[in-house]
Design a protein around this motif. Sequence first.
Motif, PDB file in Angstrom:
ATOM      1  N   GLY A  50     -38.546 -44.276  61.849  1.00 26.11           N
ATOM      2  CA  GLY A  50     -39.338 -44.874  60.772  1.00 26.11           C
ATOM      3  C   GLY A  50     -40.046 -43.833  59.924  1.00 26.11           C
ATOM      4  N   ILE A  51     -40.635 -42.858  60.582  1.00 28.36           N
ATOM      5  CA  ILE A  51     -41.325 -41.784  59.852  1.00 28.36           C
ATOM      6  C   ILE A  51     -40.342 -40.998  59.005  1.00 28.36           C
ATOM      7  CG2 ILE A  51     -42.513 -39.574  60.175  1.00 28.36           C
ATOM      8  CD1 ILE A  51     -43.952 -40.891  62.570  1.00 28.36           C
ATOM      9  N   LEU A  52     -39.162 -40.707  59.554  1.00 34.32           N
ATOM     10  CA  LEU A  52     -38.157 -39.974  58.785  1.00 34.32           C
ATOM     11  C   LEU A  52     -37.668 -40.765  57.577  1.00 34.32           C
ATOM     12  CD1 LEU A  52     -36.046 -38.311  61.617  1.00 34.32           C
ATOM     13  CD2 LEU A  52     -37.614 -37.212  60.024  1.00 34.32           C
ATOM     14  N   ILE A  53     -37.535 -42.067  57.716  1.00 35.99           N
ATOM     15  CA  ILE A  53     -37.119 -42.906  56.584  1.00 35.99           C
ATOM     16  C   ILE A  53     -38.193 -42.901  55.504  1.00 35.99           C
ATOM     17  CG2 ILE A  53     -36.690 -45.307  55.901  1.00 35.99           C
ATOM     18  CD1 ILE A  53     -35.203 -45.637  58.575  1.00 35.99           C
ATOM     19  N   LEU A  54     -39.452 -43.039  55.903  1.00 36.99           N
ATOM     20  CA  LEU A  54     -40.541 -43.011  54.923  1.00 36.99           C
ATOM     21  C   LEU A  54     -40.616 -41.666  54.202  1.00 36.99           C
ATOM     22  CD1 LEU A  54     -43.394 -44.875  56.841  1.00 36.99           C
ATOM     23  CD2 LEU A  54     -42.115 -45.675  54.854  1.00 36.99           C
ATOM     24  N   LEU A  55     -40.454 -40.586  54.947  1.00 39.43           N
ATOM     25  CA  LEU A  55     -40.472 -39.260  54.328  1.00 39.43           C
ATOM     26  C   LEU A  55     -39.311 -39.083  53.357  1.00 39.43           C
ATOM     27  CD1 LEU A  55     -41.511 -36.935  57.282  1.00 39.43           C
ATOM     28  CD2 LEU A  55     -42.799 -37.426  55.211  1.00 39.43           C
ATOM     29  N   GLU A  56     -38.155 -39.600  53.713  1.00 40.64           N
ATOM     30  CA  GLU A  56     -36.999 -39.500  52.826  1.00 40.64           C
ATOM     31  C   GLU A  56     -37.239 -40.262  51.526  1.00 40.64           C
ATOM     32  OE1 GLU A  56     -33.470 -38.507  51.186  1.00 40.64           O
ATOM     33  OE2 GLU A  56     -34.328 -37.677  53.016  1.00 40.64           O
ATOM     34  N   ARG A  57     -37.841 -41.440  51.624  1.00 39.36           N
ATOM     35  CA  ARG A  57     -38.151 -42.221  50.409  1.00 39.36           C
ATOM     36  C   ARG A  57     -39.139 -41.476  49.516  1.00 39.36           C
ATOM     37  NH1 ARG A  57     -38.955 -48.354  52.716  1.00 39.36           N
ATOM     38  NH2 ARG A  57     -36.781 -48.695  53.305  1.00 39.36           N
ATOM     39  N   LYS A  58     -40.179 -40.924  50.124  1.00 38.85           N
ATOM     40  CA  LYS A  58     -41.173 -40.181  49.342  1.00 38.85           C
ATOM     41  C   LYS A  58     -40.549 -38.946  48.703  1.00 38.85           C
ATOM     42  CE  LYS A  58     -45.317 -41.566  51.835  1.00 38.85           C
ATOM     43  NZ  LYS A  58     -46.479 -41.111  52.622  1.00 38.85           N
ATOM     44  N   LEU A  59     -39.699 -38.267  49.447  1.00 37.18           N
ATOM     45  CA  LEU A  59     -39.060 -37.073  48.926  1.00 37.18           C
ATOM     46  C   LEU A  59     -38.138 -37.397  47.761  1.00 37.18           C
ATOM     47  CD1 LEU A  59     -38.628 -34.043  49.239  1.00 37.18           C
ATOM     48  CD2 LEU A  59     -36.787 -34.545  50.832  1.00 37.18           C
ATOM     49  N   SER A  60     -37.343 -38.462  47.881  1.00 38.09           N
ATOM     50  CA  SER A  60     -36.463 -38.817  46.761  1.00 38.09           C
ATOM     51  C   SER A  60     -37.260 -39.266  45.552  1.00 38.09           C
ATOM     52  CB  SER A  60     -35.436 -39.877  47.123  1.00 38.09           C
ATOM     53  OG  SER A  60     -35.751 -40.612  48.200  1.00 38.09           O
ATOM     54  N   LYS A  61     -38.397 -39.915  45.764  1.00 39.30           N
ATOM     55  CA  LYS A  61     -39.250 -40.314  44.641  1.00 39.30           C
ATOM     56  C   LYS A  61     -39.804 -39.082  43.928  1.00 39.30           C
ATOM     57  CE  LYS A  61     -43.393 -42.989  43.576  1.00 39.30           C
ATOM     58  NZ  LYS A  61     -44.514 -43.758  44.135  1.00 39.30           N
ATOM     59  N   LEU A  62     -40.257 -38.081  44.702  1.00 40.47           N
ATOM     60  CA  LEU A  62     -40.764 -36.853  44.108  1.00 40.47           C
ATOM     61  C   LEU A  62     -39.662 -36.077  43.383  1.00 40.47           C
ATOM     62  CD1 LEU A  62     -43.159 -35.566  46.899  1.00 40.47           C
ATOM     63  CD2 LEU A  62     -43.794 -36.377  44.623  1.00 40.47           C
ATOM     64  N   GLU A  63     -38.464 -36.045  43.966  1.00 41.01           N
ATOM     65  CA  GLU A  63     -37.351 -35.371  43.297  1.00 41.01           C
ATOM     66  C   GLU A  63     -37.009 -36.053  41.969  1.00 41.01           C
ATOM     67  OE1 GLU A  63     -34.312 -35.485  46.268  1.00 41.01           O
ATOM     68  OE2 GLU A  63     -34.924 -33.572  47.154  1.00 41.01           O
ATOM     69  N   LYS A  64     -37.051 -37.366  41.982  1.00 42.25           N
ATOM     70  CA  LYS A  64     -36.760 -38.122  40.766  1.00 42.25           C
ATOM     71  C   LYS A  64     -37.812 -37.828  39.690  1.00 42.25           C
ATOM     72  CE  LYS A  64     -35.611 -42.817  39.349  1.00 42.25           C
ATOM     73  NZ  LYS A  64     -35.540 -44.214  39.777  1.00 42.25           N
ATOM     74  N   GLU A  65     -39.086 -37.809  40.083  1.00 46.91           N
ATOM     75  CA  GLU A  65     -40.159 -37.496  39.128  1.00 46.91           C
ATOM     76  C   GLU A  65     -40.027 -36.065  38.607  1.00 46.91           C
ATOM     77  OE1 GLU A  65     -43.957 -38.199  40.912  1.00 46.91           O
ATOM     78  OE2 GLU A  65     -43.601 -40.341  41.155  1.00 46.91           O
ATOM     79  N   LEU A  66     -39.628 -35.143  39.445  1.00 45.90           N
ATOM     80  CA  LEU A  66     -39.453 -33.764  39.048  1.00 45.90           C
ATOM     81  C   LEU A  66     -38.326 -33.618  38.020  1.00 45.90           C
ATOM     82  CD1 LEU A  66     -40.450 -30.875  39.516  1.00 45.90           C
ATOM     83  CD2 LEU A  66     -38.726 -30.680  41.305  1.00 45.90           C
ATOM     84  N   LYS A  67     -37.253 -34.362  38.237  1.00 50.90           N
ATOM     85  CA  LYS A  67     -36.143 -34.345  37.287  1.00 50.90           C
ATOM     86  C   LYS A  67     -36.566 -34.893  35.926  1.00 50.90           C
ATOM     87  CE  LYS A  67     -31.929 -34.554  40.015  1.00 50.90           C
ATOM     88  NZ  LYS A  67     -30.770 -35.380  40.356  1.00 50.90           N
ATOM     89  N   GLU A  68     -37.364 -35.969  35.967  1.00 53.65           N
ATOM     90  CA  GLU A  68     -37.804 -36.603  34.714  1.00 53.65           C
ATOM     91  C   GLU A  68     -38.752 -35.686  33.941  1.00 53.65           C
ATOM     92  OE1 GLU A  68     -39.475 -40.355  35.780  1.00 53.65           O
ATOM     93  OE2 GLU A  68     -37.532 -41.250  36.258  1.00 53.65           O
ATOM     94  N   THR A  69     -39.605 -34.949  34.646  1.00 49.38           N
ATOM     95  CA  THR A  69     -40.538 -34.066  33.961  1.00 49.38           C
ATOM     96  C   THR A  69     -39.831 -32.839  33.369  1.00 49.38           C
ATOM     97  OG1 THR A  69     -41.108 -32.947  36.019  1.00 49.38           O
ATOM     98  CG2 THR A  69     -42.540 -34.770  35.309  1.00 49.38           C
ATOM     99  N   LYS A  70     -38.742 -32.402  33.966  1.00 48.17           N
ATOM    100  CA  LYS A  70     -37.995 -31.268  33.450  1.00 48.17           C
ATOM    101  C   LYS A  70     -37.235 -31.635  32.179  1.00 48.17           C
ATOM    102  CE  LYS A  70     -37.379 -28.335  37.445  1.00 48.17           C
ATOM    103  NZ  LYS A  70     -36.406 -27.657  38.298  1.00 48.17           N
ATOM    104  N   ASN A  71     -36.815 -32.877  32.061  1.00 45.07           N
ATOM    105  CA  ASN A  71     -36.043 -33.302  30.878  1.00 45.07           C
ATOM    106  C   ASN A  71     -36.919 -33.636  29.747  1.00 45.07           C
ATOM    107  OD1 ASN A  71     -33.614 -32.991  32.170  1.00 45.07           O
ATOM    108  ND2 ASN A  71     -33.597 -35.070  32.927  1.00 45.07           N
TER     109      ASN A  71
END
Length: 71
Positions: A50-71
């Motif tokens: 469960g903890i690993l799934i939550l961390l993966e969701r948070k990480l993908s959300k941060l990666e997505k935000e990082l991509k959007e800020t770079k563009n």
Amino acid sequence: MIKKLCLLLFLLSTFFANAQEVEMADSFRADGKIYVVITVLAIVFASIVGILILLERKLSKLEKELKETKN
């Protein structure tokens, strides 16, 4: 040759592992405590997953935000 040697060592190790008697496991099984041990292990494993799934969701959300800020 190395594969045959590794196979031989593996087969010997399983033979010696099965030759040992575990008195603690037998007493847990006889007392019915083995189910408590299995339940605790299942809860710990489910919590880690469960903890690993939550961390993966948070990480993908941060990666997505990082991509959007770079563009």
